[in-house]
Design an enzyme around this catalytic site. Structure first.
Site, PDB file in Angstrom:
ATOM      1  N   CYS A  11      53.020  41.427  62.494  1.00  0.00           N
ATOM      2  CA  CYS A  11      53.109  40.123  63.145  1.00  0.00           C
ATOM      3  C   CYS A  11      51.727  39.670  63.606  1.00  0.00           C
ATOM      4  CB  CYS A  11      54.082  40.181  64.326  1.00  0.00           C
ATOM      5  SG  CYS A  11      54.585  38.558  64.941  1.00  0.00           S
ATOM      6  N   VAL A 132      46.058  35.928  46.365  1.00  0.00           N
ATOM      7  CA  VAL A 132      44.914  35.291  45.700  1.00  0.00           C
ATOM      8  C   VAL A 132      44.931  33.797  45.996  1.00  0.00           C
ATOM      9  CG1 VAL A 132      43.720  34.853  43.529  1.00  0.00           C
ATOM     10  CG2 VAL A 132      45.018  36.973  43.815  1.00  0.00           C
ATOM     11  N   LYS A 205      40.717  40.043  43.965  1.00  0.00           N
ATOM     12  CA  LYS A 205      41.497  38.892  43.491  1.00  0.00           C
ATOM     13  C   LYS A 205      41.313  38.678  41.990  1.00  0.00           C
ATOM     14  CE  LYS A 205      40.965  36.782  48.052  1.00  0.00           C
ATOM     15  NZ  LYS A 205      40.254  35.775  48.862  1.00  0.00           N
TER      16      LYS A 205
END
Length: 438
Positions: A11, A132, A205
């Site tokens: 969280c 990404v 990525k």
């Protein structure tokens, strides 16, 4: 109305943003989908993190294992980060037959070759749009919208921290260290900026994008990575004189049965649309044989933009569950049996143009010696710029080359170093001439 129960692990920034969207946009989502996407549990080691959310009693817990094992939860959203606990919990959730949403590019780039097949074997979805490009739907675009295209290349600004730093350096003439310190003070950069400024975040990525674009196994270890620490305002100024802007680009291309995969500072022409992407924004261009070129642009990070991408994955999986179609779209765009090992082109075999800046001795014959060393390794000089600045007995000497082989460039630079006519290592920046038609 069908109810799909969600469990969030973590969280923090993105986790709390995801929870807020699920709670505050519940009616909007149900009006659009006909599904009640219900947040049942959030697990975090610090239960006070959920204090600002309108949570019902019992939703917040410190027991991530209990959330993963809850038989009423169909979708687990992993937003813990890291590659150890996150992997353990995702694996456990998959074994329990639960569907997964994650934004964890470091985990997927390192262990995706294990996790994606495991999810497919268990018949569950593993979605990762937020890993990404933040809110840019780059994964969905390649995997779904461009499904009929053979992808030729990807070029992108995939790290907002580096783009923010280079944008400030360009606009204000500030040094790297000064801008980095300011970015850290204002929350644009981490206290330890290594992953960002040394290019590793963008490499994670790019490794994921390569897999879905080219149908290859994730191959992070072969992505060439170089960061922006050595770029100076002087280099940015010289680049501008030649008509170029400096960006940290992630670049991949299909090349004769191999894939180029590299992340490094790159000079691109001022008329390349990526040159105008400034601040912490991201952008990526994809070249397909049917569509030619597509540009996506937006916030690559941040609480709500990233949470938006997470929620899109949650809703996609919820729809699959309602219509009994898990696995409808292969996680890596290709059926598992079609994914193959494709070699990554070694950086030494790259052919490109180069920007070179030497701190050269201020004496006759230095230019001819440097040019001779370059020429002896088949490197031709296109232009030279020497503004007459002096630093003691040295002056900056800048050259732009025609296309040359990286291996030849390394040999030439070693020969120049052996001549003892330059101080310090030269600054070398590769030039990307093709702007993808944009």
């Amino acid at each position: 109305m069908k109810q799909i129960n969600i469990g969030i692990l973590g969280c923090g920034t993105v986790g709390s943003g995801t929870a807020r969207i699920l709670l505050e946009k519940q009616k909007l989502i149900s009006d659009r989908t006909g599904i009640n996407v219900h947040l049942k549990s959030i697990a975090d080691i610090d239960p006070t993190r959920g204090k600002d959310l309108p949570l019902a009693d019992g939703v917040m817990t410190t027991d991530a294992g209990a959330v993963v094992d809850d038989p009423e939860i169909q979708i687990i959203v992993e937003l813990i980060g890291g590659k150890t606990l996150a992997k353990e919990l995702i694996t456990r959730a998959i074994d329990n037959g639960k569907h997964i949403v994650t934004a964890n590019k470091a985990l997927l780039s390192a262990h995706g070759n294990t996790l994606f097949p495991l999810a497919a074997q268990r018949g569950v979805d593993l979605a990762y749009e937020a890993s990404v490009g933040g809110c840019m739907p780059i994964i969905k675009s390649i995997r779904e919208s461009l499904v009929g295209n053979a992808i030729g290349s990807i070029r992108g600004i995939l790290n907002g921290t580096c783009n923010y730093i280079l944008s400030r350096m360009t606009a204000e003439g500030c040094a790297f260290d000064e801008v980095l310190a300011d970015a850290q003070a204002n929350g644009f950069a981490e206290a330890d900026p290594t992953l960002d400024v040394d290019g590793f975040d963008a490499a994670h990525k790019l490794a994921i994008l390569n897999a879905i674009a080219f149908g290859m196994t994730i191959n992070l270890e072969d992505v060439y990575v170089e960061g922006i620490r050595r770029i100076t305002p002087m280099d940015i100024e010289f680049a501008a004189d030649f008509g170029y802007t400096v960006k940290l680009l992630a670049i991949s291309k299909q090349t004769n049965g191999a894939v180029e995969a590299r992340v490094h500072p790159t000079m691109i022409s001022h008329d390349n649309i990526l040159a105008s992407v400034n601040g912490s924004l991201n952008a990526v261009t994809v070249s397909g044989d049917c569509v030619e070129n597509v540009l996506l642009y937006g916030h690559g990070a941040g609480k709500m933009p990233t949470a938006s991408a997470v929620v899109s994955d949650i809703v996609d999986i919820a729809r699959n569950l309602v219509f009994g179609a898990p696995g409808r779209i292969p996680a890596l765009a290709y059926r598992p049996e079609a994914i193959r090992t494709i070699p990554v082109l070694p950086i030494d075999r790259l052919h490109t143009r180069y920007y070179l800046r030497f701190t050269a001795e201020n004496q006759p014959g230095v230019l001819s010696k440097i040019a001779g060393a370059l020429g002896s390794h088949n490197i031709s000089i296109k232009s030279v710029n020497q503004k007459g600045r002096f630093y003691g007995d040295h002056t900056p000497l800048v050259m732009m080359t025609y296309k040359a082989c990286e291996a030849d460039m390394k040999k030439a630079l070693a020969d120049i170093a052996a001549l003892h006519i330059v101080a310090d290592d030269p600054i070398v920046v590769r030039i990307e001439e093709d702007n993808g038609g944009l």
